[in-house]
Write an enzyme that holds these catalytic residues in place. Structure first.
Site, mmCIF file in Angstrom:
data_model
loop_
_atom_site.group_PDB
_atom_site.id
_atom_site.type_symbol
_atom_site.label_atom_id
_atom_site.label_comp_id
_atom_site.label_asym_id
_atom_site.label_seq_id
_atom_site.Cartn_x
_atom_site.Cartn_y
_atom_site.Cartn_z
ATOM 1 N N MET A 1 -78.183 -61.986 18.749
ATOM 2 C CA MET A 1 -77.540 -61.032 17.839
ATOM 3 C C MET A 1 -78.384 -59.743 17.735
ATOM 4 O O MET A 1 -79.586 -59.765 17.947
ATOM 5 C CB MET A 1 -77.387 -61.626 16.434
ATOM 6 C CG MET A 1 -76.315 -62.680 16.347
ATOM 7 S SD MET A 1 -74.673 -62.011 16.727
ATOM 8 C CE MET A 1 -73.643 -63.388 16.264
ATOM 9 N N CYS A 2 -77.735 -58.701 17.355
ATOM 10 C CA CYS A 2 -78.394 -57.415 17.245
ATOM 11 C C CYS A 2 -78.587 -57.092 15.766
ATOM 12 O O CYS A 2 -78.166 -57.843 14.895
ATOM 13 C CB CYS A 2 -77.529 -56.350 17.891
ATOM 14 S SG CYS A 2 -76.959 -56.828 19.532
ATOM 15 N N GLU A 3 -79.229 -55.947 15.510
ATOM 16 C CA GLU A 3 -79.331 -55.499 14.110
ATOM 17 C C GLU A 3 -78.845 -54.065 13.996
ATOM 18 O O GLU A 3 -78.999 -53.252 14.913
ATOM 19 C CB GLU A 3 -80.780 -55.610 13.617
ATOM 20 C CG GLU A 3 -81.258 -57.051 13.610
ATOM 21 C CD GLU A 3 -82.059 -57.420 12.352
ATOM 22 O OE1 GLU A 3 -82.048 -56.661 11.356
ATOM 23 O OE2 GLU A 3 -82.679 -58.483 12.386
#
Lengths: 273, 273
Positions: A1-3
Site C-alpha cells: 500500500m502507498c501513503e
C-alpha cells in the site's frame, strides 16, 4: 500500500514540516521504497517533483524539505508498488489538463478488474491500476461535462458517484485537485486536521522534529493537512468514514458527501460562486 | 526572446555540461530572467522541473546541474517574457498526454493573431501565445489521427505543415517530443551538433567549463545537442534553415523536411518500424 499527503490552505503555505515526517515513511520508518512525488499549485500554475527512488535517499526530496514552496494546494504520495513496475511512468501524482486546468491525482489502494474501466479522452502512460482509474475518472467527468458545470454540486455528486464505483473494485483512497478545490475520498484510511488561531505546537510521529506554528503563521491563516495516517502525535486528527468525499477550499471543508449519497454544504458556502 | 536546448541520445545521457552553459543565459550572460524549465524522458516516463525565477539564482537549477539525470531525450527552455506574465503557468516546457504518451513542447519566438488558432481536445492553462500554439498543434494532430498513424512520415508531414502555418504568424522555433522522437523546427534560429567516437574536448561559451567527452562515453554513444545558439566555442555547430524540420531518434537525424515541403529519410531508417 502507498501513503497519501494533501494540504489545503487559505494563504500560500509551505508543507516542509509535514513532508519531512511523511518522507521518512518512504523507506525510513515505512516500507514505501518504490518512489514518491509531490505536486504544488501556485498562482494558477502547477508543478510536480517525482522520483522513482526511495524518498529518504532522494536529493530532490531533500530539496523540497529545504526550499519552501508556498502553495494553496499540495498533493503528495509515496509508493509501495503492487500493480506496475517501479519506474517514473508509474510514479504518482499523475496529471492531466481538463477544462484548461491542471488536474492532479494520487491514489492509495488496489483495484480488481480495473482493466475494463472504459476510457475516453485520456490514456494511461504507465501501467498501474491507479493511473488507469484516473484516466477513467477524468474521461467520465469530461464526457458528462464538456465545460466546468455551472453548478459545482452537480459535478461533485458525479465525482462521488464515480469514487463509489471505484471503491466497489477494491481499495480506493483518493486525493484529487484542480488547483482550486482539493477532493479527498476515503475508502479505508484517511485522516485530517485543520490548524487555525490560536496556533500551538506539533511534533512529528516519524521524525524528531517539532514546530511552533505561532512563529510561522498570521492569525487569519487556516491550513488543513490530510494524510493516510496522522503525522503528528500530539494533535487530534479526524478519521474519515469509508465512502466519504470531502471538498476542501482555502483550508476548510466546503461540502461533504457520505456513503449513502447524502450531501451537506457548509454554512457560508456560495454554491454558484 | 527565449532560448531553447534539446538533446537526443542513443544511450541514457545526462545533460549537466550543456545545461550548465545554458542556464548562465538565464540572467547571467543572457537577459532571460523570467523563468526556466527542463524536461526529461526516462524509461517511457516523463518529468519536468520548472521555476518562474531566473535560472542563475535557482536552487532547483543547481540541483539539476549536480544530480545527473540520464535520459534519451531532454527539452529545456529559458524565458524572456513577451506574451503573458512571469508565473509558473506560463513557464515552458508545456506537456499534454496524447495517444498514451507524454508530449513535451518548448517554443522560442512570438506570434501574431494566435488567439484565433482553433483548439480541440486541449486548452491552455496559462495565457501565452506559446501554450496556445501547442494546444492548437496537438489538437490538430489528434483531430487528424485518433491513434498513432501507421505511417510515421504522414504524421511528420502533418507536423511540418502545421509548423509552417505557425511560422507565417511570426517567429516559431520549436522543440517537441513524445519521448521517442525529438522534433526540432527552425523559424529563425536553431543549431545542432552530433558527438560520436572519436570523442574530443569541448569548452562552454557562457561559463568557464570544459569537458573531455572521452572520459564520459563509450565508443558507441551518439549524442546530439540542439540549441538556439551554439553552446561551445571550439566545435562546429550546424545551423538549421528557416522552415526546416528535423526528426531525431537515438541521437541521429531520421528524417528532414525543408521549407518547400521536400522530405528526405536518412539511409537505414525503417519507415514502418
Amino acid at each position: 500500500m502507498c501513503e497519501l499527503l494533501g494540504m489545503s490552505a487559505n494563504v500560500p503555505t509551505d508543507i516542509c514540516f509535514s513532508f519531512t515526517g511523511f518522507l521518512h515513511r518512504g523507506g525510513g520508518t515505512g516500507p514505501h521504497r518504490d518512489g514518491w512525488g509531490i505536486a504544488f499549485y501556485e498562482e494558477g500554475g502547477y508543478r510536480d517533483f517525482r522520483d522513482p527512488h526511495p524518498s529518504v535517499d532522494s536529493p530532490i526530496a531533500r530539496l523540497i524539505c529545504d526550499y519552501p514552496i508556498k502553495s494553496h494546494v499540495v498533493i503528495s504520495h509515496i509508493r509501495q508498488a503492487n500493480v506496475g513496475q517501479v519506474r517514473l511512468a508509474n510514479t504518482h501524482p499523475f496529471t492531466r489538463e481538463m477544462w484548461g486546468r491542471p488536474w492532479c491525482y494520487a491514489h492509495n489502494g488496489q483495484l480488481e478488474g480495473w482493466e475494463s474501466l472504459p476510457l475516453a479522452f485520456y490514456r494511461p502512460i504507465g501501467d498501474t491500476d491507479s493511473e488507469h482509474a484516473f484516466c477513467f475518472l477524468m474521461g467520465e467527468l469530461r464526457r458528462r461535462f464538456d465545460a466546468p458545470p455551472q453548478s459545482r454540486e452537480v459535478m461533485w455528486g458525479a465525482l462521488h458517484e464515480l469514487c463509489e464505483r471505484l471503491r466497489r473494485l477494491g481499495v480506493f483512497n483518493l486525493l484529487l485537485s484542480d488547483g482550486e478545490y482539493l477532493y479527498t475520498y476515503c475508502s479505508t484510511k484517511l485522516a485530517h486536521i485543520t490548524r487555525r488561531a490560536p496556533f500551538g505546537k506539533a511534533s512529528l510521529s516519524d521524525a524528531e522534529l517539532s514546530v511552533n506554528f505561532v512563529e510561522h503563521t498570521t492569525p487569519n491563516d487556516i491550513v488543513s493537512v490530510i494524510a493516510t495516517e496522522p503525522l503528528t502525535d500530539n494533535e487530534d486528527w479526524i478519521r474519515m468514514a469509508p465512502g466519504e468525499l470531502l471538498v476542501w477550499k482555502d483550508g476548510e471543508i466546503q461540502a461533504r458527501f457520505n456513503a449513502t449519497g447524502n450531501f451537506a454544504v457548509t454554512a457560508g458556502f456560495n454554491s454558484t460562486s
